[in-house]
Each structure stands twice: as C-alpha cells, then as structure tokens.
Design an enzyme around this catalytic site. Structure first.
Site, PDB file in Angstrom:
ATOM      1  N   LYS A   7       0.859  -1.194   0.000  1.00 18.04           N
ATOM      2  CA  LYS A   7       0.000   0.000   0.000  1.00 18.04           C
ATOM      3  C   LYS A   7       0.893   1.241   0.000  1.00 18.04           C
ATOM      4  O   LYS A   7       1.674   1.450   0.930  1.00 18.04           O
ATOM      5  CB  LYS A   7      -0.914   0.005   1.241  1.00 18.04           C
ATOM      6  CG  LYS A   7      -1.938  -1.118   1.227  1.00 18.04           C
ATOM      7  CD  LYS A   7      -2.759  -1.148   2.495  1.00 18.04           C
ATOM      8  CE  LYS A   7      -3.864  -0.119   2.508  1.00 18.04           C
ATOM      9  NZ  LYS A   7      -4.709  -0.256   3.733  1.00 18.04           N
TER      10      LYS A   7
HETATM   11  O1  G3P Z   1      -6.946   1.092   5.671  1.00 21.09           O
HETATM   12  C1  G3P Z   1      -7.616   2.257   5.312  1.00 21.09           C
HETATM   13  C2  G3P Z   1      -9.001   2.390   5.830  1.00 21.09           C
HETATM   14  O2  G3P Z   1      -9.665   1.183   5.766  1.00 21.09           O
HETATM   15  C3  G3P Z   1      -9.098   3.076   7.129  1.00 21.09           C
HETATM   16  O3  G3P Z   1     -10.346   2.934   7.689  1.00 21.09           O
HETATM   17  O4  G3P Z   1     -11.814   3.042   9.626  1.00 21.09           O
HETATM   18  O5  G3P Z   1      -9.579   4.116   9.772  1.00 21.09           O
HETATM   19  O6  G3P Z   1     -11.363   5.102   8.339  1.00 21.09           O
HETATM   20  P1  G3P Z   1     -10.791   3.852   8.922  1.00 21.09           P
END
Ligand code: G3P
Length: 225
Positions: A86
């Site tokens: 990533k």
């Molecule tokens: O990995 C990126 C994304 O899934 C982050 O999610 O829940 O931290 O907004 P969140």
C-alpha cells in the site's frame, strides 16, 4: 467482487474467515499499532491464516520514494508475492509506484480522498486504488461518489486497475459500491457483523426451528427424519 477484512486482530480474522467468503486481509500502520505486537509476527500469522494465495495488503511508512521501494522489497520478501504494497497517493508515492511497476512488485494506491489521486495511482499501474469512503463522508463530501468517480474513470480509460474501497462504517456504504460493480471492498469485523445483524433475521430462524420441533420433536432436524 473481492471481499477483504480490514483488520490485524488475528482472533477476529480467524472468526470472520470461518464464516464468510473472504479473499484477503488489508492492514495499515494504525491497524497494526492496535495489536501492540511486532508487525511481521502479526503479518506472518495473518499470512498463514489466509494461505499463500490470499491477498495481504501492507502499507509503507517512508516519506521518500526510495525508502518506500526498499520497504516494499522487504515486505514481499517476508510475506510473499501475493502481498500487495500500500503506497500513499502523494507525490513521493507516485514516484515509488512507477519504480515498483518497473520491478514487477504488486502495489495499491492508498490514502485516497480525491478522485484524481486514485486516477493517478491507476495510471502508475496500481492494481487497486483505495478511497476512504467514510472518512470522505466525515469531511462533508460524498465518499461513495468519489469512489464511483474513480471506478468510472478507470473503466472509461481502460486502465488495468480497480477499487479496493475502504473505510466503511456501515452496510449501506458497502452495498452502494458492491452493486456498482467495484473490484473489491475491505471491511472491518464489526461492519461484517452488521451485514447480518437484525432482530427480524434471528426471529425468522428461531420460528422455523420452533415450528419444525412441533412437527418432529425437540432438537430434531432434517438429518433425523
Ligand atoms: O486502511 C484504510 C481504511 O480502511 C481506514 O479505515 O476506519 O480508519 O477510516 P478507517
């Protein structure tokens, strides 16, 4: 459509893998930090749970492209070629992506808040682009629409990429993109649970059991008749 788990908690991953059709596991530095464990130790356990074919997503931290590429090589050496790196969609990230493409290392564009970030990552050769749907919603924009715009631009321009839509907080956000035909979504265990959490579902299943037991006897199933 691929369905991934957005978490690094090994117990939660094991539980979700047992019940649901899952294609991979995505992590990010914050998700790894929540485990409080050495990152490669956790990631190796996740790799053994999903097997060599399962897609595992691991993010780099370096601020410069050269460092990102170095991290990408270490990650793939440790965790196998089905591990996708990533790379944040920032200028140094795009520079790193172009290098990774030349070297045949699989990667995705992450930290995507705008459609153009995602489109640039796809053009750099990213296998996936990860728009942060709920975070975009929280900024007062439409996360699902940003994700759709990236999907549409990839399709219209014939780019060899697709979405790994991320940062979901509810089933509806996921549904809106799944029915749009995106390549993949990654979902936290609590959002997975929410897909089938509904009192009406539980009541319906309970009623079937009660009715059948009235016919065949307590605890009886079709296997006993
Ligand atoms: O990995 C990126 C994304 O899934 C982050 O999610 O829940 O931290 O907004 P969140």
């Amino acid at each position: 459509m691929k369905l991934c788990i957005d978490d690094a908690n090994v117990e939660q991953i094991r539980r979700i893998l047992e019940y649901y059709p899952v294609d991979g596991v995505s992590t990010n530095p914050s998700i790894l930090a929540k485990t409080g464990r050495p990152p490669y130790e956790v990631l190796r356990e996740i790799r053994s749970l999903i097997g060599p074919e399962g897609e595992l997503f691991v993010q780099v931290l370096s601020p410069k492209a050269e460092g990102m590429v170095k991290e990408a090589k270490k990650i793939t050496a440790e965790l196998g070629r089905t591990t996708l790196i990533k790379i944040p969609c920032v200028p140094e990230g795009f520079k790193a992506m172009k290098q990774l493409k030349k070297e045949g290392i699989r990667f995705i564009g992450t930290a995507v808040y705008t459609a153009m970030q995602g489109i640039l990552a796809a053009k750099c050769g990213a296998e996936y682009v990860a728009p942060y749907v709920n975070r975009i919603d929280n900024m007062g924009y439409d996360g699902v629409q940003v994700a759709r715009d990236i999907h549409d631009a990839i399709t219209a321009n014939g780019l060899d990429s697709g979405l790994l839509a991320a940062s979901f907080k509810n089933s509806q956000q996921v549904l809106e993109l799944v029915r749009y035909g995106v390549k993949a979504v990654t979902v936290s265990p609590d959002v997975f649970d929410g897909f089938v959490k509904n009192a009406a579902i539980d009541a319906a299943v309970r009623q079937f059991t009660e009715d059948f037991e009235g016919l065949a006897g307590e605890g009886k199933t079709m296997a006993d008749c």
